[in-house]
Design an enzyme around this catalytic site. Structure first.
Site, PDB file in Angstrom:
ATOM      1  N   LYS A  66     -25.181 -36.869  -9.245  1.00  0.00           N
ATOM      2  CA  LYS A  66     -23.969 -36.677 -10.050  1.00  0.00           C
ATOM      3  C   LYS A  66     -23.176 -37.975 -10.217  1.00  0.00           C
ATOM      4  O   LYS A  66     -22.436 -38.138 -11.175  1.00  0.00           O
ATOM      5  CB  LYS A  66     -23.113 -35.576  -9.454  1.00  0.00           C
ATOM      6  CG  LYS A  66     -23.803 -34.213  -9.581  1.00  0.00           C
ATOM      7  CD  LYS A  66     -22.991 -33.074  -9.037  1.00  0.00           C
ATOM      8  CE  LYS A  66     -23.669 -31.737  -9.309  1.00  0.00           C
ATOM      9  NZ  LYS A  66     -24.854 -31.510  -8.423  1.00  0.00           N
TER      10      LYS A  66
HETATM   11  C1  LIG Z   1     -25.844 -30.565  -8.797  1.00  0.00           C
HETATM   12  C2  LIG Z   1     -27.138 -30.670  -8.048  1.00  0.00           C
HETATM   13  C3  LIG Z   1     -28.313 -30.025  -8.472  1.00  0.00           C
HETATM   14  C4  LIG Z   1     -28.340 -29.101  -9.682  1.00  0.00           C
HETATM   15  O1  LIG Z   1     -28.225 -29.793 -10.888  1.00  0.00           O
HETATM   16  P1  LIG Z   1     -27.865 -29.010 -12.249  1.00  0.00           P
HETATM   17  O2  LIG Z   1     -27.583 -30.086 -13.234  1.00  0.00           O
HETATM   18  O3  LIG Z   1     -26.665 -28.178 -11.931  1.00  0.00           O
HETATM   19  O4  LIG Z   1     -29.038 -28.182 -12.623  1.00  0.00           O
HETATM   20  C5  LIG Z   1     -29.468 -30.230  -7.751  1.00  0.00           C
HETATM   21  N1  LIG Z   1     -29.483 -31.017  -6.661  1.00  0.00           N
HETATM   22  C6  LIG Z   1     -28.391 -31.665  -6.206  1.00  0.00           C
HETATM   23  C7  LIG Z   1     -28.484 -32.506  -4.992  1.00  0.00           C
HETATM   24  C8  LIG Z   1     -27.174 -31.523  -6.885  1.00  0.00           C
HETATM   25  O5  LIG Z   1     -26.078 -32.152  -6.410  1.00  0.00           O
END
Ligand SMILES: *Cc1c(COP(=O)(O)O)cnc(C)c1O
Length: 476
Positions: free
Chosen positions: A116
């Site tokens: 993110k």
């Molecule tokens: C947010 C997240 C996900 C999921 O990603 P999406 O874009 O919501 O499908 C998977 N793994 C980790 C470590 C995350 O922080």
């Protein structure tokens, strides 16, 4: 480029307006009015470019004239430039070999060790830039049970034109996760520990947005996963990785650990832009609404089960609405109808032709906790590499759903293993260490305010603490 709503009832907006708004006023999600195409020659040229250069070229068509090109280039360079130290690896998202024609795309070299950071680091700057040009200011508010809060805080710290208030349930996030938020010492960062659960935090957030007077007074905004700008920034690494492995001459498959469908939807957009992706594996844990959809065509909620991959513990995948919009030939009325059905009956079913259309590219796969731990152990044993539980789900799903041995399969590495030390230690016998830049995390001073589960108390605190006083924001 203009942005339209997936429910078809909101006016079209420019990029900056859609980003500030987040959700469209008709309840839909913003999406570009058409998918831009990059020529095969242009994609081929990416092989010799840096991450920042590819990022600028892949995202520019989405910005249109909302931001001057030189300003956007400077922001992209500040975030992804190899020497700027925001990402701990000069390639930003290094691609490392795993097995035979099998690769891991490491997305966890940012400040909070999860993918993110890649989008949020850019969005913090985009918000600041857009607000400065309008002489506007916003108050970002969020609720977190773990990962997202720290990535948003790191992205917003020290920005001139915004404050960020992050609510977490007191005593209910892990120590590492709490400290990643509460040790950020910046005048515009405000951590609030609510005496309650994560659901209480979310309810407070919703109530704060629902109080129109407060919302306007504070110019409330959010940087959550439905924001188009987040999807846009995630498109880039599909291009960097595929170009490094021979695209556009060769087609490539990706396996993507999925919760809200944001990350894997960015892969879909890359494909619509001309990147030859032959398969997108939608990898889920036991919260498998997406895997079930791609099997059956039925999208149905089933409650949330806690797993060892908590960032994918979701009931519905909010970004899935964007795919639905394309599957229904951009008919917003139809999308509205399906989502009404979801709200009323807990599910909807798409017809066979549309299911077949989606399965031409997507396939689902589900892994339970024991299989996740077994994959962490196997990758450690076979390659000497330590991976986190979310990444393990992607690796295992990629293996199970590989189209053929000659197509490179790239699994997305979504978090650093040190974020999930307990399960990783159980699977490998060794607790993973925090990388050097966070090594002293447990010794850093913390700052946060404990507040009761009470909207008035939260609002009062926010009014007193916001360094940004709103005095007549320019119309947005
Ligand atoms: C947010 C997240 C996900 C999921 O990603 P999406 O874009 O919501 O499908 C998977 N793994 C980790 C470590 C995350 O922080």
């Amino acid at each position: 480029m203009k942005y339209i709503s997936t429910r078809g009832e909101a006016p079209a907006l420019a990029f900056d307006e859609a980003m500030l708004a987040g959700l469209a006023p008709d309840g839909g999600l913003y999406i570009p009015e058409r998918w831009p195409r990059l020529s095969a020659d242009k994609i081929a040229s990416f092989k010799d470019l840096s991450y920042a250069e590819i990022a600028f070229r892949a995202m520019t068509p989405f910005i249109g004239d909302a931001i001057p090109a030189a300003d956007f280039a400077a922001m992209v360079e500040a975030v992804y430039g190899a020497d700027n130290g925001i990402f701990a690896h000069p390639e930003v998202t290094p691609l490392v070999p795993l097995g035979d024609n099998e690769w891991l795309l490491e997305l966890f070299h940012g400040p909070t060790l999860a993918f993110k950071d890649i989008s949020l680091q850019l969005i913090g700057r985009l918000f600041d830039h857009v607000l400065a040009r309008r002489s506007g200011r916003v108050t970002i508010i969020g609720a977190t049970s773990g990962d997202t809060g720290s990535a948003a805080i790191e992205a917003c710290r020290d920005r001139d034109n915004l404050d960020i208030f992050m609510l977490h349930p007191k005593g209910r996030v892990s120590e590492v996760q709490r400290r990643q938020m509460t040790t950020v010492m910046a005048a515009n960062v405000h951590n609030i520990a609510i005496e309650g659960t994560f659901d209480d935090c979310q309810a407070l957030l919703k109530a704060a947005f629902g109080d129109t007077g407060f919302r306007n007074e504070m110019q409330l905004s959010a940087v959550n996963s439905i924001n188009w700008a987040r999807v846009m920034a995630q498109i880039v690494y599909y291009f960097t990785a595929a170009a490094a492995l021979g695209a556009p001459r060769k087609s490539i498959a990706f396996s993507v650990p999925s919760g809200n469908f944001g990350n894997v939807f960015a892969g879909y957009v890359a494909r619509r832009m001309g990147l030859p992706i032959s398969r997108l594996v939608v990898a889920t844990n036991s919260n498998d609404i997406l895997a079930r959809f791609f099997e059956s065509g039925r999208y149905e909620t089933a409650g949330v089960t806690p797993t060892v991959s908590p960032s994918m513990d979701i009931q519905v995948s909010s970004n899935f609405e964007r795919l639905l919009y394309d599957l229904y030939d951009r008919d917003g009325t139809m999308v509205s109808r399906l989502l009404d059905e979801l709200a009323a009956d807990g599910g909807f079913t798409v017809d066979d032709a549309r299911l077949a259309g989606s399965r031409a590219l997507f396939t689902g796969y589900r892994l339970d906790d024991p299989a996740t731990e077994a994959t962490i152990a196997a990758v450690h044993r076979d390659f000497g590499m330590t991976i986190d539980p979310h990444t393990a789900i992607g690796v295992a799903a990629g293996r199970a759903r590989r189209p053929d041995a000659s197509t490179p399969m790239i699994a997305l590495g979504c978090a650093h293993p040190a974020k999930f030390p307990d399960v990783v230690a159980r699977a490998t016998g060794t607790a993973p260490e925090l990388p050097p830049r966070l090594a002293d995390l447990l010794d850093r001073p913390e700052a946060y305010q404990v507040l009761p589960n009470d909207l008035a108390a939260v609002q009062d605190f926010m009014r007193r603490k916001a360094t940004v006083k709103v005095e007549g924001m320019a119309a947005s």
